[in-house]
Design a protein around this motif. Structure first.
Motif, PDB file in Angstrom:
ATOM      1  N   LEU A  63      14.589   9.575 -42.286  1.00 16.23           N
ATOM      2  CA  LEU A  63      13.944   9.184 -43.540  1.00 16.23           C
ATOM      3  C   LEU A  63      12.805  10.145 -43.887  1.00 16.23           C
ATOM      4  CD1 LEU A  63      13.558   5.313 -43.677  1.00 16.23           C
ATOM      5  CD2 LEU A  63      14.662   6.816 -45.316  1.00 16.23           C
ATOM      6  N   MET A  64      12.094  10.606 -42.828  1.00 14.21           N
ATOM      7  CA  MET A  64      10.975  11.509 -43.088  1.00 14.21           C
ATOM      8  C   MET A  64      11.445  12.893 -43.496  1.00 14.21           C
ATOM      9  SD  MET A  64       8.118  10.487 -40.298  1.00 14.21           S
ATOM     10  CE  MET A  64       6.906  11.675 -40.758  1.00 14.21           C
ATOM     11  N   ALA A  65      12.695  13.222 -43.168  1.00 13.82           N
ATOM     12  CA  ALA A  65      13.200  14.548 -43.528  1.00 13.82           C
ATOM     13  C   ALA A  65      13.521  14.636 -45.014  1.00 13.82           C
ATOM     14  CB  ALA A  65      14.440  14.881 -42.696  1.00 13.82           C
ATOM     15  N   ILE A  66      13.758  13.477 -45.648  1.00 14.69           N
ATOM     16  CA  ILE A  66      14.053  13.495 -47.083  1.00 14.69           C
ATOM     17  C   ILE A  66      12.720  13.543 -47.832  1.00 14.69           C
ATOM     18  CG2 ILE A  66      15.160  12.275 -48.979  1.00 14.69           C
ATOM     19  CD1 ILE A  66      16.869  10.847 -46.942  1.00 14.69           C
ATOM     20  N   PRO A  67      12.522  14.545 -48.705  1.00 19.59           N
ATOM     21  CA  PRO A  67      11.243  14.624 -49.410  1.00 19.59           C
ATOM     22  C   PRO A  67      10.948  13.312 -50.139  1.00 19.59           C
ATOM     23  CG  PRO A  67      12.544  16.580 -49.812  1.00 19.59           C
ATOM     24  CD  PRO A  67      13.416  15.639 -49.048  1.00 19.59           C
TER      25      PRO A  67
ATOM     26  N   ILE B  75      12.229   9.090 -56.640  1.00 17.25           N
ATOM     27  CA  ILE B  75      12.830   9.178 -57.988  1.00 17.25           C
ATOM     28  C   ILE B  75      14.244   8.631 -57.944  1.00 17.25           C
ATOM     29  CG2 ILE B  75      13.188  10.651 -60.029  1.00 17.25           C
ATOM     30  CD1 ILE B  75      12.080  12.956 -58.503  1.00 17.25           C
TER      31      ILE B  75
ATOM     32  N   ILE C  85       9.232  12.395 -52.629  1.00 13.06           N
ATOM     33  CA  ILE C  85       9.276  12.288 -54.076  1.00 13.06           C
ATOM     34  C   ILE C  85      10.728  12.210 -54.568  1.00 13.06           C
ATOM     35  CG2 ILE C  85       9.336  14.606 -55.119  1.00 13.06           C
ATOM     36  CD1 ILE C  85       6.558  12.258 -55.769  1.00 13.06           C
ATOM     37  N   LEU C  86      11.622  12.982 -53.943  1.00  8.57           N
ATOM     38  CA  LEU C  86      13.033  12.942 -54.352  1.00  8.57           C
ATOM     39  C   LEU C  86      13.623  11.572 -54.058  1.00  8.57           C
ATOM     40  CD1 LEU C  86      14.522  16.384 -53.303  1.00  8.57           C
ATOM     41  CD2 LEU C  86      13.585  15.655 -55.479  1.00  8.57           C
ATOM     42  N   LEU C  87      13.315  11.058 -52.857  1.00  7.49           N
ATOM     43  CA  LEU C  87      13.819   9.747 -52.480  1.00  7.49           C
ATOM     44  C   LEU C  87      13.318   8.688 -53.461  1.00  7.49           C
ATOM     45  CD1 LEU C  87      15.380   8.100 -50.479  1.00  7.49           C
ATOM     46  CD2 LEU C  87      13.390   8.006 -49.000  1.00  7.49           C
TER      47      LEU C  87
END
Lengths: 295, 313
Positions: free
Chosen positions: A133-137, A143, A139-141
């Protein structure tokens, strides 16, 4: 049950430690000003309906994008809505999002973190999921979550919460991992305390201080992320004014009327600044070791 | 050393698999039908059904997942639902601006932030220290786009030093590139400088209290050598770590900055795709950014031993 009293007392001490300063310590000018600013901003936002001159949603076709005047203190936006009233009302929702997101992420993170820290078998899998979960930026997650779930207040809070949860989990887990080795936990296990009781009564109080610090930082970053989400077109719908969506709407009129971005931006920044400063102060008071490291 | 690197590389595999599952489920389990987006408003139910069949949306979830993963592994990122072009090609064509701006940002940030942090720690509890710390708290508190608009207002509209918006590739004109890229890079750098300066200061403060620093000073080593060779090198590991974790910050900053300055990079591509629910592009971009994040942190982990010879694997 000496161990139980001990952990009670430590929780109590942590609580009072938050309210009173250690003997001999003095709050510097920075935190005092920050606390004062924050109280003013929160009070002004909460009491907005009592004093703002206009309804934040009433449009006035005759007064579109008008400059600051005695009637409209900060001018009006492209629909002739009073900017001052909108900014003060916007603070209510932005603060609600900040507080909501920090409470929800601390609550969820606390539960998962306690479990990960205490049950060795679950630790590995839970932490791999958190790493992912932390690897996904964030802000992208966020939006993506808003775009897929709709622009409601709740969905924005959830979208801000989910990327924050892994950070809380990591924090709680590391506290639990070290507290678990303490003799009083061993004693409680030996005396036959049930698992939930050990978790809640003995381990949870240890996480209180770091969680309060983390919670203030999350609150600040949630207000910031709300603004960014709105700006990118994935925020709360504009019938509910927030600092973020006032600025987002002001984008297209930036060259004519920069105040539509600067006024809400200023209030938002002051608010986040004071929350962050208070968070730093709380951290220094609650964790003397960190204070030494940060100087 | 080699076995450590191998272990570290293998550890990224489960993380990436979970990211893939997560992204896949996120898009499949939330309301919204890719076939409806592709077909438009006037489509009949029969047409919708044909499109679902063609996209494989009628297959069971696990079949869809594995088909997608195998396609990705073969290098086929799928086809955009909106523009009907190859997603891989779309990303490649938008990668240039983002990489150029990001590189410029990192160079500016490290060049500014590391000396700022070092000097703040060196002149601890003086006005210099106070100024650096104030700047760093401020950098965290102002939204990236507000900083962008302040820069536009001051440097583009009032002073007319730089253009307001837009992007020129370096190959099309180096001067145009710099004059247009400087404001977005500075905007992005603000928060990154705040982060790195803060960490550099904290890390240096710890190191400057060590005995070997006193020894170095006592034997008459020049102060700048003490600071930058003896102290900074030993303070490097936490600074590197923060540059790595801050990389996620850079990605979200890029997304916003590209919107403010109207730069046709992958940040803007991703936001547009998410808002238009262009599923193949969203999936590919989230996987890609997560992959880059994991890779950057992998490189940083492995490079620790270079900066701190005490760390041996």
């Amino acid at each position: 049950m000496a161990d139980m009293q001990d952990s009670r007392r430590s929780a109590f001490q942590t609580m009072t430690g938050l309210l009173s300063l250690p003997r001999g310590a003095r709050l510097g000018a920075g935190p005092t000003i920050a606390a004062f600013l924050l109280v003013v901003i929160v009070a002004a936002s909460l009491l907005a309906p009592l004093y703002v001159p206009y309804d934040p949603l009433t449009m006035d076709a005759m007064a579109r994008l008008s400059p600051a005047s005695a009637e409209h203190w900060l001018g009006t936006d492209q629909y002739g809505r009073d900017t001052f009233s909108r900014v003060m009302y916007g603070g209510r929702v932005s603060l609600l999002i900040g507080v909501g997101a920090s409470l929800v992420s601390v609550a969820i993170g606390l539960c998962i973190g306690l479990i990960a820290g205490f049950f060795r078998k679950l630790d590995g899998p839970i932490m791999r999921v958190m790493d992912s979960l932390m690897a996904i930026p964030a802000i992208l997650l966020a939006i993506a979550l808003v775009a897929l779930n709709g622009p409601s207040l709740g969905s924005v809070i959830i979208a801000i919460t989910i990327p924050e949860v892994p950070r809380v989990v990591r924090l709680v887990r590391s506290v639990v991992l070290s507290a678990r080795e303490e003799p009083y936990v061993e004693a409680a296990t030996a005396l036959g305390s049930s698992m939930p009781k050990i978790l809640i009564q003995h381990l949870m109080p240890n996480t209180l201080a770091p969680l309060i610090v983390q919670g203030t930082y999350i609150c600040a970053s949630a207000i910031l992320i709300e603004a960014i989400l709105s700006f990118l077109g994935a925020g709360v719908s504009t019938e509910i004014p927030t600092w973020g969506n006032i600025m987002a709407e002001g984008r297209n009129y930036f060259q004519i009327k920069p105040g539509l971005i600067f006024w809400p931006g200023l209030l938002l920044s002051l608010c986040i600044l004071s929350i962050n400063l208070l968070g730093d102060t709380a951290r220094d008071l609650l964790d003397p070791r960190m204070k030494k490291r940060e100087g | 050393m080699l076995s450590y690197i191998l272990k570290r590389v293998l550890a990224t595999v489960p993380v990436m698999i979970i990211v893939a599952v997560f992204v896949f489920l996120l898009l499949r389990l939330t309301p919204g039908d890719p076939a409806a987006i592709l077909a438009g408003d006037a489509a009949t139910p029969a047409q919708l059904e044909r499109i679902r069949d063609r996209l494989g949306l009628n297959d069971p979830l696990h079949i869809q997942f594995f088909t997608w993963v195998f396609q990705m592994l073969k290098g086929d990122l799928g086809t955009s639902l909106i523009s009907n072009t190859d997603v891989g090609g779309m990303i490649v064509s938008r990668l240039g601006p983002t990489i150029n701006i990001a590189l410029m940002t990192i160079v500016i940030s490290v060049a500014l932030a590391v000396p700022m942090g070092v000097i703040a720690a060196w002149r601890h509890r003086t006005w210099v220290d106070f100024a650096v710390m104030s700047f760093s708290v401020l950098g965290f508190s102002i939204p990236v786009f507000v900083i962008g608009y302040i820069f536009i207002q001051i440097f583009a509209i009032e002073l007319r030093w730089f253009p307001v918006q837009g992007y020129t590739a370096p190959s099309a004109g180096l001067w145009d590139f710099f004059s247009q890229a400087i404001l977005p890079s500075l905007t992005l750098a603000t928060i990154y400088v705040a982060l790195i300066a803060r960490m550099t200061r904290a890390s240096m403060l710890e190191v400057l209290g060590e005995d070997y620093i006193r020894t170095a000073r006592a034997k008459g080593v020049r102060e700048n050598v003490v600071l930058f060779r003896h102290a900074l090198r030993n303070a490097a590991v936490p600074i590197l770590t923060i540059i790595g974790t801050g990389f996620a910050l850079l990605i979200s900053g890029v997304v916003v900055t590209e919107s403010v300055f109207n730069i046709p990079g992958i940040g803007r591509l991703t936001v547009d795709a998410i808002l238009a629910r262009d599923y193949p592009v969203i999936q590919a971009m989230i996987l890609l950014t997560a992959g880059i994040y994991v890779l950057v942190n992998l490189i940083i982990d492995v490079s620790y031993s270079f900066f701190d010879p005490r760390i041996r694997y």
